[in-house]
Structures are given as C-alpha cells and as structure tokens.
Design an enzyme around this catalytic site. Structure first.
Site, short mmCIF file in Angstrom:
data_model
loop_
_atom_site.label_atom_id
_atom_site.label_comp_id
_atom_site.label_asym_id
_atom_site.label_seq_id
_atom_site.Cartn_x
_atom_site.Cartn_y
_atom_site.Cartn_z
N GLU A 145 -11.46 -27.84 -52.85
CA GLU A 145 -12.94 -27.36 -52.70
C GLU A 145 -13.78 -28.45 -53.20
O GLU A 145 -14.13 -28.48 -54.17
CB GLU A 145 -13.09 -26.24 -53.33
N HIS A 198 -12.14 -22.78 -60.46
CA HIS A 198 -13.04 -22.93 -59.34
C HIS A 198 -14.10 -23.95 -59.69
O HIS A 198 -14.59 -24.04 -60.87
CB HIS A 198 -13.64 -21.63 -58.82
#
Ligand code: PGA
Length: 265
Positions: free
Chosen positions: A173, A101
């Site tokens: 992302e 992430h």
C-alpha cells in the site's frame, strides 16, 4: 491476477469511519448482495473499528466474510492505554489482524520494530495476519521505493517462525496512493513492487514468496480494479473508500472475479 493461490483475497479496512450500527448494517447488506458468489475462489474480509468488532463477529457468517482487527498490541495485558491485546481479540473470535497500516506508520509514528512485535504477537496468537508495507512519495522521487519496501519487509518479518508463514498475508500500500488525495499507482508499477516483495520474501526464507499472497491497496475503485486484478503478481486487493458502500463493493468484487475467471493463471 496470478493463479498461484486458489482464492482471490479482497478486503476492506473501515478505518475510523463506521459506527457499530453502521458496521452491522453494512455487513448484513454485503452478505446479502454477495451471498451467491462462490467462496471457493474468494476470501472476503472486513476490518471494522474496535467498537464494532464484537457485533461484527456475531453478525457475520464467517464462511462468507472474515472479520479482522486494524491492529493489536504485543503484550497480553498491561499499562498500555488505548491498546488492545490478542487475548481480547481471541475472546470475540475475530479471524484476522492487520499490522503496519500506512496511516499507523505515518500518523501514529509506528516504527518497523513496533510493527514486528505486533506481527509476531498476532501470528503467535493464531491469527491470520495482514502486514502492510508502503513507500512514501519522497521515496518514489529519489528512486528509493524498492529499498524502503525490502527494509520494511525484512524488519517486520524478523524472527518469523517458519511454521507460522501460512498465516501471513502482505499488502503493498503506497502511502502516496491511500486515502483522500491519494494518487492511483500505475498497475505495472504495482506489479513490479509485488515482484520485488516476492523476491524479498524468498530472500528471507527459500520459497517463502510462493506461500504468501500479496495484495495491492491504494485508491482501488470500480474503474481501476480490473487493471490491478489483471497483474500477474497481484493476489488480491485491499480497498478503502470505494468499498464502504456495500453495493459498490459488490460491483467491484464481481468485476475482479470476472478478470480472474477470464485469466485463470
Ligand atoms: P483507499 O484506502 O482505498 O481509500 O485509498 C486504502 C487503505 O488505506 O487501505
């Protein structure tokens, strides 16, 4: 949204936002609100903080909502203070693991090599594994997004055993789009980056891109969800803030699914 995969993947990373009790209440509400939505066309997943994982796994009907961890360490055990191993996650029966992430990369200085080790350990342990990749605003400014994404993907997937590719999902992302102050990516730009990632997957192994769903994440909300879901290269959405209220998430899900139904691919 493409008809490449039979199910749309939609999930939320709860980051460091909900306590154990809040997570269980949230899941209970989410399941009640979305119970009537057929899971034949939808895979819904939630990634709670570690302290809430065990109770979340007990509270969840895993046919309705899959539960995942926000990270894992590559060793089975050892002197790795603050880390969690695959064995610990297997014991509580989670369904998936996220690695790489943007906040881990940016705030905790996780390198591509660490992400690679985490990813291989997760896949080896049998978990569905969600790999996040993302460019920074300075990459956009100098036109380096494509190179950065290709490199992150190649490094993260180095040594990927072919028999484990079916357990891999990728999320694009952009770091400049996620979290408070994030700037929404233009849906067409997101689509282009997804196409590029799919090409890069094919470069790693022939036809790999056809087997790996690519989700988009970063400031997705009720207003813009449909425009991302319309994009042909977008196989799912990964949502933070806008999904942490169960009713709001329910509305977003229904909006995404209506796009899918009107554009079956
Ligand atoms: P956001 O978070 O939807 O709140 O921007 C996305 C993420 O960080 O995964």
């Amino acid at each position: 949204m493409s008809g490449r995969f039979s199910r749309i993947l939609v999930g939320s990373n709860l980051k460091m936002y909900k306590t154990n009790r809040q997570t269980v209440d949230y899941l209970t509400d989410l399941q009640a609100l979305t119970g009537d939505i057929s899971r034949q066309g939808l895979t819904l997943f939630i990634l709670p903080p570690y302290t809430a994982l065990a109770d979340a796994c007990r509270a969840a009907d895993h046919n309705l909502v899959r539960i995942g961890a926000q990270n894992l360490h590559w060793e089975e055990e050892g002197g790795y203070t603050g880390e969690i191993s695959a064995r610990m996650l297997q014991e509580i029966r989670i369904d998936l693991v996220m690695v790489g992430h943007g906040e881990r990369r940016l705030l905790f200085h996780e390198t591509d090599e660490m992400v690679n080790r985490r990813l291989l350990a997760s896949l080896r342990s049998g978990f569905q594994t969600l790999l996040c990749v993302g460019d920074r605003s300075e990459d956009v400014a100098c036109g380096a997004s494509a190179d950065v994404l290709r490199t992150q993907l190649k490094r993260a997937l180095h040594g990927l055993p072919p028999e484990q590719v079916d357990r891999l999902w990728v999320a694009y992302e952009p770091l400049w789009a996620i979290g408070e102050g994030g700037i929404e990516a233009d849906p067409q730009f997101a689509n282009e980056m997804h196409a590029l990632l799919r090409d890069a997957l094919d470069g790693i192994s022939p036809n790999l891109g056809a087997h790996v769903p690519i989700l988009y994440g970063g400031s997705v909300n009720l207003k813009n969800a449909a425009s991302y879901a319309h994009q042909p290269e977008v196989d799912g959405l990964f949502i933070g803030r806008a999904a942490w209220d169960a009713e709001r998430f329910n509305q977003i899900l229904r909006r995404i699914l209506s796009v899918r139904l009107s554009n079956p691919g």
